[in-house]
Structure formats: C-alpha cells, structure tokens
Design a protein around this motif. Structure first.
Motif, PDB file in Angstrom:
ATOM      1  N   ASP A 235       0.787  -1.386  -0.105  1.00  0.00           N
ATOM      2  CA  ASP A 235       0.008  -0.090   0.022  1.00  0.00           C
ATOM      3  C   ASP A 235       0.912   1.263  -0.151  1.00  0.00           C
ATOM      4  O   ASP A 235       0.474   2.114  -0.673  1.00  0.00           O
ATOM      5  N   LEU A 236       2.058   1.276   0.725  1.00  0.00           N
ATOM      6  CA  LEU A 236       2.812   2.521   0.826  1.00  0.00           C
ATOM      7  C   LEU A 236       3.578   2.719  -0.352  1.00  0.00           C
ATOM      8  O   LEU A 236       3.745   3.782  -0.820  1.00  0.00           O
ATOM      9  N   GLU A 237       4.156   1.652  -1.016  1.00  0.00           N
ATOM     10  CA  GLU A 237       4.815   2.033  -2.340  1.00  0.00           C
ATOM     11  C   GLU A 237       3.723   2.221  -3.317  1.00  0.00           C
ATOM     12  O   GLU A 237       4.198   3.271  -4.118  1.00  0.00           O
ATOM     13  N   PHE A 238       2.718   1.884  -3.563  1.00  0.00           N
ATOM     14  CA  PHE A 238       1.694   2.116  -4.393  1.00  0.00           C
ATOM     15  C   PHE A 238       1.259   3.897  -3.972  1.00  0.00           C
ATOM     16  O   PHE A 238       1.027   4.671  -5.029  1.00  0.00           O
ATOM     17  N   GLN A 239       1.215   4.037  -2.738  1.00  0.00           N
ATOM     18  CA  GLN A 239       0.725   5.339  -2.558  1.00  0.00           C
ATOM     19  C   GLN A 239       1.634   6.540  -2.937  1.00  0.00           C
ATOM     20  O   GLN A 239       1.705   7.610  -3.424  1.00  0.00           O
ATOM     21  N   ASP A 240       2.881   5.860  -3.029  1.00  0.00           N
ATOM     22  CA  ASP A 240       4.188   6.889  -3.373  1.00  0.00           C
ATOM     23  C   ASP A 240       4.021   7.098  -4.937  1.00  0.00           C
ATOM     24  O   ASP A 240       4.183   8.527  -5.351  1.00  0.00           O
ATOM     25  N   VAL A 241       3.547   6.226  -5.740  1.00  0.00           N
ATOM     26  CA  VAL A 241       3.334   6.354  -7.162  1.00  0.00           C
ATOM     27  C   VAL A 241       2.396   7.462  -7.301  1.00  0.00           C
ATOM     28  O   VAL A 241       2.174   8.234  -8.132  1.00  0.00           O
ATOM     29  N   ARG A 242       1.120   7.102  -6.533  1.00  0.00           N
ATOM     30  CA  ARG A 242      -0.091   7.761  -6.793  1.00  0.00           C
ATOM     31  C   ARG A 242      -0.181   9.040  -6.546  1.00  0.00           C
ATOM     32  O   ARG A 242      -0.366  10.193  -7.237  1.00  0.00           O
ATOM     33  N   ASN A 243       0.531   9.363  -5.192  1.00  0.00           N
ATOM     34  CA  ASN A 243       0.761  10.783  -4.852  1.00  0.00           C
ATOM     35  C   ASN A 243       1.609  11.629  -5.685  1.00  0.00           C
ATOM     36  O   ASN A 243       1.680  12.934  -5.575  1.00  0.00           O
ATOM     37  N   GLY A 244       2.770  11.192  -6.218  1.00  0.00           N
ATOM     38  CA  GLY A 244       3.711  11.399  -7.003  1.00  0.00           C
ATOM     39  C   GLY A 244       3.029  12.009  -8.406  1.00  0.00           C
ATOM     40  O   GLY A 244       3.633  12.781  -9.300  1.00  0.00           O
ATOM     41  N   GLY A 245       1.767  11.456  -8.691  1.00  0.00           N
ATOM     42  CA  GLY A 245       1.205  11.971  -9.928  1.00  0.00           C
ATOM     43  C   GLY A 245       1.822  11.238 -11.150  1.00  0.00           C
ATOM     44  O   GLY A 245       1.697  11.643 -12.415  1.00  0.00           O
ATOM     45  N   ILE A 246       2.545   9.906 -11.074  1.00  0.00           N
ATOM     46  CA  ILE A 246       3.366   9.360 -12.031  1.00  0.00           C
ATOM     47  C   ILE A 246       2.781   7.990 -12.403  1.00  0.00           C
ATOM     48  O   ILE A 246       3.413   7.110 -12.675  1.00  0.00           O
ATOM     49  N   LEU A 247       1.630   7.531 -11.960  1.00  0.00           N
ATOM     50  CA  LEU A 247       0.801   6.404 -12.445  1.00  0.00           C
ATOM     51  C   LEU A 247       1.282   5.971 -13.664  1.00  0.00           C
ATOM     52  O   LEU A 247       1.504   4.799 -13.988  1.00  0.00           O
TER      53      LEU A 247
ATOM     54  N   GLY B 149      12.239   8.155  -7.250  1.00  0.00           N
ATOM     55  CA  GLY B 149      13.487   8.305  -6.691  1.00  0.00           C
ATOM     56  C   GLY B 149      14.318   9.518  -7.472  1.00  0.00           C
ATOM     57  O   GLY B 149      13.976  10.938  -7.401  1.00  0.00           O
ATOM     58  N   GLU B 150      15.141   9.210  -8.336  1.00  0.00           N
ATOM     59  CA  GLU B 150      16.164  10.084  -9.075  1.00  0.00           C
ATOM     60  C   GLU B 150      15.400  11.002  -9.945  1.00  0.00           C
ATOM     61  O   GLU B 150      15.616  12.304  -9.872  1.00  0.00           O
ATOM     62  N   ILE B 151      14.392  10.474 -10.768  1.00  0.00           N
ATOM     63  CA  ILE B 151      13.689  11.506 -11.711  1.00  0.00           C
ATOM     64  C   ILE B 151      12.631  12.402 -10.996  1.00  0.00           C
ATOM     65  O   ILE B 151      12.839  13.637 -11.020  1.00  0.00           O
ATOM     66  N   ALA B 152      12.276  11.967  -9.821  1.00  0.00           N
ATOM     67  CA  ALA B 152      11.550  13.128  -8.891  1.00  0.00           C
ATOM     68  C   ALA B 152      12.325  14.066  -8.239  1.00  0.00           C
ATOM     69  O   ALA B 152      12.024  15.207  -8.141  1.00  0.00           O
ATOM     70  N   ARG B 153      13.621  13.611  -7.942  1.00  0.00           N
ATOM     71  CA  ARG B 153      14.676  14.571  -7.073  1.00  0.00           C
ATOM     72  C   ARG B 153      14.856  15.667  -8.217  1.00  0.00           C
ATOM     73  O   ARG B 153      14.887  16.765  -7.919  1.00  0.00           O
ATOM     74  N   LEU B 154      15.084  15.383  -9.502  1.00  0.00           N
ATOM     75  CA  LEU B 154      15.549  16.180 -10.575  1.00  0.00           C
ATOM     76  C   LEU B 154      14.516  17.040 -10.841  1.00  0.00           C
ATOM     77  O   LEU B 154      14.443  18.330 -11.170  1.00  0.00           O
ATOM     78  N   ALA B 155      13.120  16.484 -11.039  1.00  0.00           N
ATOM     79  CA  ALA B 155      11.827  17.259 -11.385  1.00  0.00           C
ATOM     80  C   ALA B 155      11.710  18.390 -10.473  1.00  0.00           C
ATOM     81  O   ALA B 155      11.468  19.457 -10.764  1.00  0.00           O
TER      82      ALA B 155
ATOM     83  N   GLU C 252      12.051  22.148 -10.746  1.00  0.00           N
ATOM     84  CA  GLU C 252      10.680  22.930 -10.607  1.00  0.00           C
ATOM     85  C   GLU C 252       9.834  22.441 -12.007  1.00  0.00           C
ATOM     86  O   GLU C 252       9.019  23.348 -12.402  1.00  0.00           O
ATOM     87  N   LYS C 253       9.567  21.129 -12.433  1.00  0.00           N
ATOM     88  CA  LYS C 253       9.179  20.905 -13.521  1.00  0.00           C
ATOM     89  C   LYS C 253       8.384  19.510 -13.027  1.00  0.00           C
ATOM     90  O   LYS C 253       8.490  18.946 -12.183  1.00  0.00           O
ATOM     91  N   ASP C 254       7.430  19.147 -14.110  1.00  0.00           N
ATOM     92  CA  ASP C 254       6.658  17.812 -13.906  1.00  0.00           C
ATOM     93  C   ASP C 254       7.645  16.727 -13.990  1.00  0.00           C
ATOM     94  O   ASP C 254       8.218  17.069 -15.372  1.00  0.00           O
ATOM     95  N   ALA C 255       7.652  15.834 -13.554  1.00  0.00           N
ATOM     96  CA  ALA C 255       8.262  14.466 -13.720  1.00  0.00           C
ATOM     97  C   ALA C 255       8.303  14.107 -15.265  1.00  0.00           C
ATOM     98  O   ALA C 255       9.204  13.734 -15.870  1.00  0.00           O
ATOM     99  N   ALA C 256       7.008  14.068 -15.613  1.00  0.00           N
ATOM    100  CA  ALA C 256       6.586  13.374 -16.888  1.00  0.00           C
ATOM    101  C   ALA C 256       7.232  14.324 -18.191  1.00  0.00           C
ATOM    102  O   ALA C 256       7.413  13.782 -19.339  1.00  0.00           O
ATOM    103  N   ASP C 257       7.637  15.469 -17.801  1.00  0.00           N
ATOM    104  CA  ASP C 257       8.123  16.353 -18.772  1.00  0.00           C
ATOM    105  C   ASP C 257       9.853  16.060 -19.000  1.00  0.00           C
ATOM    106  O   ASP C 257      10.264  16.624 -19.912  1.00  0.00           O
TER     107      ASP C 257
END
Length: 504
Positions: A343-355, A377-383, A387-392
């Motif tokens: 649940d915690l691992e999936f919540q990290d993905v959902r809350n990050g808006g990166i599902l 991890g690393e992509i979220a840190r760089l985003a 100050e950008k969206d990870a998907a970008d």
C-alpha cells in the motif's frame, strides 16, 4: 490586512458540521476552440504563443461573428458525463451568462444553465487508507473559458495596487466542462482529505479519457471549493464561501481546512459568514475576500439565440459508453496487485502523480520495482530541483531503456544516474549518452586485474590481511580500483577478482 483568527480544527468539528461542494473546470484538448476555428494548442505551444495570436473574430466578440459548436468538444463532454455516471440529455441548450467579463470580448459567457449535457451522476473517490466515498454529481455542462488579465504596475502582480491591466484573449473560448457536485455532507474530520481525493479522481478520469492534460499548475484543471458550516443539531445549511481556482492537490486540501477553521471562529464569536468568492494564497496558506458571490438569477441567463440545441443520437451515446476506460479506483487496485506493491509503495506512485509513467515504463519492459524506483527516486529529485513535472523530463521508453542497460550489466546504478542526467539534458537516448560519454562498465577482466595488481603493489599490507582471512580489507582495494576505472567497474566483480588474486 490582519490575519484571520482560526479555531483549532478538532474544536471546530466539535461545534460544527462541514458541508462541501465543488465546481471543477476541465479544459478540453480539442484542436480548436469551443465556438471558433482558432487554434487550441497543447500546453507547451499554448504557453509559447504570443498574446492575442490564438484568436478568431468570435473570440473577440466582433460584430457579425457567429459561434459554431465544436463537435469534438461535445463528444468529449458526453464521454466525461458518462464516466461520472451521469445521464446524458437527449437535448441540451447553450445559454448566455451575463456578467462583466473584461477578458471576454462579448461581455458574456456562452455556457449551459438549466439544460446541461449531463446530469445526476456520482463518482467514487478513494482516500489514502483505502476508504471509498461516493460524491454525488449534480451536472456537467459545457462552456467556454475566459481570457487572461495581466495586472501591471503593482508590487504583487495582483489587481490590488496595479496601474493598468493587459488582456490576452488566447484562452478566451477554450472548451470547458464544468462539473458541479451536489451538497456533500458526512465527511466530518476528513473533509480536507475528501476534497483532495475528489479532485484527484476527476484528474484521473479525464486523463484516462484522454480529453485533457488536466494539470492544475497550468490551469487545465481548476477547482472552486465551496465550504460552509452548520451547528451540530441544526438542519439549515450555513452560508458558503467559494475559494477560487486552487492550483494544486495539496492546496485544495489546505484551503478547505483553512476555511473550516476561519468560519468556525467567526461563528463562535457571534459573527456571520459573507457569501463571497475567496482567493487562495499559496505562500501564506490563507484565503482573502474576492467579490460577493452572485446567485444564478443575478447572471440573467437566457437561451443563446445563435446556437441550436445539442441533440446527440442514442447510437453516439452508446458508442462513447462502450469506449469508456476502466474506472480509476478499479484500475489502481488492479495495478497494485499486478505489480506486487505494498500500500505504501503504491501510495508513493499515486501521490507523485506518476501512475501513468510507471505503467508505461513497465509496459516498455522494466520490472515494476525498477520503474517505481526511478520515477519516485532520481527522476522525482531532478524534477523538484528543476521545478518541472516529472513526466516532462523523460519518456517512459527511455527510462525502460536505461534500466535494461543496468540489467545487462552495461551500467551500474551510479553510472545510470549520470546517463539519466544526460538524457534529460537532451543528449539523446540512454545508449547514445553511454556511447558519447564513454560510461559503460569496464567488463574486461584483464583491465580490472591490472588495476587490482597496481592496488596490491601500492598496499602490500592489505594483500597480507586478505591472505590471512580478513576479507573485509578488500574494501580498500575495491575503492582504489573503482577510482582507477573512474567508477566504470562492477564492484561485485572487482571483489571476486581481488579474492581470486589473493588466493594465488
């Protein structure tokens, strides 16, 4: 302006019941605007456009310019209504909403009033602990967006203190669907969390339908949160406020919580709540008064004389119903099971808006755990740093390709992070960055053995310790070899070779 007095949240809930309502505006990603052939480009192109270049005579309200309904916008609106569990009207009508719009050249908005395209639905939202709550939907209606005012000459960029304002009509006429809930009661202390979860649910639905980019920070999705309080034991609803255009999930939650505390203190002190719009201030976490909130009668709605009623064929409605994607709650639960996440691992993905990004990365060949590691991890840190969206920053295909290089032993995790930075910097695919930077792991045992022998020669005492069975001493040699190889060696393989050489 003096800061408002706030009641403790738990105390407020002892005295009052929170009553909620939401109006969420969804910008549709059609190629052209709602009532004109002016372009309606995607986010990046829209923000790159010069002011007042994405316009047509209809958007400027020029005399004799007549609106024509965008068929794709109607189809998208029906799909959204169906996804919200709504009934679709066999006939709906556009209306003129009369209000002083300095950023709409017509000085009225074409919207829908008493005859919306979709009505009477509900949407299921999931809280962080898995609790499901049903939010009743009153209507989803079609309308056009207003333009944008830029206030000049002031210190804050707001209208207060500005010397003049500039009007940009690029957004005027962009297709919108406004989703209006019924009154929501019974949320109690979870009211702020419900607000956040509801907006997340709407975002997930419209993204799943592919009808909007649904990015709050760019205004594709905008939430107006209505909050009122009623005393425990009373039937009559309290006076509501409407906090406008809150532009993040976290802010929706904070704004609702703030209004509950603010209103509770006013009522407890014997004051009354003004029915008004309020502006959310992200920097201070507070709201401030906007304008007195008008009721529907004040807008003097009347049927739009230049547009015929919208009468979708029953066959079209069923075609769009059959094409609906999986509901967000069902999809999340299926994916969590398929991926084996806690649940915690999936919540990290959902809350990050990166599902969507994690799902696409897995579809491209990466293991679920690896996909999650990169995106959270690393992509979220760089985003966050940019100050950008990870998907970008990077595509799911490139993330999967990067992980394949790690799985094949071509890259270590450390080298892979350098490659990731190169891909994000626009240097090419992961393989192209590896080739250009020469970052591949040294797999030639001969080169590694030569470096090991050099390290032994420089540290003979370490070799003696290893021969005496103190294998932990091999760490010093590993460090020397990794330095000589500029980090481009597999530490586990280096350790194996060290022990083999020491045993000879």
């Amino acid at each position: 302006m003096a800061a408002a007095k706030l009641m403790d949240f738990d105390k407020a809930l002892e005295l009052f019941e929170p009553v909620l309502g939401f109006e969420v505006h969804v910008e549709l990603n059609t190629n052209t605007k709602m009532f004109s052939d002016a372009p309606n480009p995607a986010n990046e192109a829209y923000h790159a456009a010069e002011p007042n270049t994405l316009i047509a005579p209809v958007d400027l309200g020029l005399p004799g310019a007549l609106p024509v309904v965008n068929e794709t916008a109607i189809r998208s609106s029906i799909s959204l209504g169906l996804a919200l569990g709504c009934s679709i009207a066999s006939s709906s009508r556009f209306a003129r909403k009369n209000y002083f719009y300095p950023d709409l050249g017509k000085n009225y908005q074409i919207s829908q009033y008493d005859e919306p395209i979709a009505f009477e639905g509900s949407v299921e939202v999931e809280l962080e602990d898995g609790t499901l709550i049903t939010i009743p939907i009153e209507r989803a209606h079609m309308e056009e967006d207003a333009g944008k005012l830029t206030h000049m000459g002031g210190a804050t960029g707001r209208i207060q203190g500005a010397e003049y304002s500039l009007v940009d009509y690029n957004r005027a006429g962009v297709p919108l669907v406004e989703i209006v809930t019924k009154v929501i009661t019974g949320t109690e202390h979870r009211a702020p969390e419900v607000a956040k979860a509801y907006v997340q649910a709407i975002r997930d639905i419209v993204r799943g339908l592919g009808i909007s980019e649904a990015r709050l920070e760019r205004g594709n999705l905008r939430c107006d949160a209505n909050v009122s309080l009623r005393r425990r034991g009373e039937e009559k609803l309290g006076t509501r406020t409407e906090t406008k255009n809150v532009n993040s999930m976290r802010s929706v939650e904070r704004a609702v919580r703030y209004e509950i505390q603010r209103q509770a203190q006013i009522l407890a002190d014997g004051g009354s709540i003004t029915q008004e719009t309020r502006h959310w201030h992200e920097d201070t976490g507070t709201t401030s008064p906007g304008r007195p909130k008008s009721d529907a009668d004040d807008y003097r709605y009347f049927p739009e004389p230049d547009l015929l009623p919208v009468e979708p064929a029953a066959e079209l409605i069923e075609e769009l119903r059959a094409a609906l994607p999986e509901q967000p709650v069902a999809r999340r639960r299926r994916l969590m099971t398929e991926w084996g996440f806690t649940d915690l691992e999936f919540q990290d993905v959902r809350n990050g808006g990166i599902l969507d990004q994690v799902e696409a990365t897995i579809a491209a060949g990466a293991a679920p755990a690896a996909a999650r590691k990169w995106w959270t991890g690393e992509i979220a840190r760089l985003a966050n740093a940019q100050e950008k969206d990870a998907a970008d920053l990077i595509s799911a295909e490139n993330v999967a390709a990067l992980q394949k290089l790690v799985d094949a032993g071509t890259l270590t995790d450390k080298l892979a992070r350098q490659v990731l930075e190169g891909v994000i910097a626009g240097e090419g695919t992961p393989q192209e960055v590896v080739d250009a930077r020469g970052l591949a792991v040294v797999s030639d045992d001969g080169a590694l053995i030569a470096a090991i022998d050099d390290a032994f020669a420089a540290q003979p005492d370490v070799l003696a310790k290893i021969k005496d069975g103190k294998v932990q001493a091999a760490g010093a040699v590993i460090g020397a070899v990794m330095k000589a190889m500029k980090g481009q060696a597999d530490a586990a393989r280096v350790r194996e070779l060290i022990l083999e050489r020491a045993a000879q």
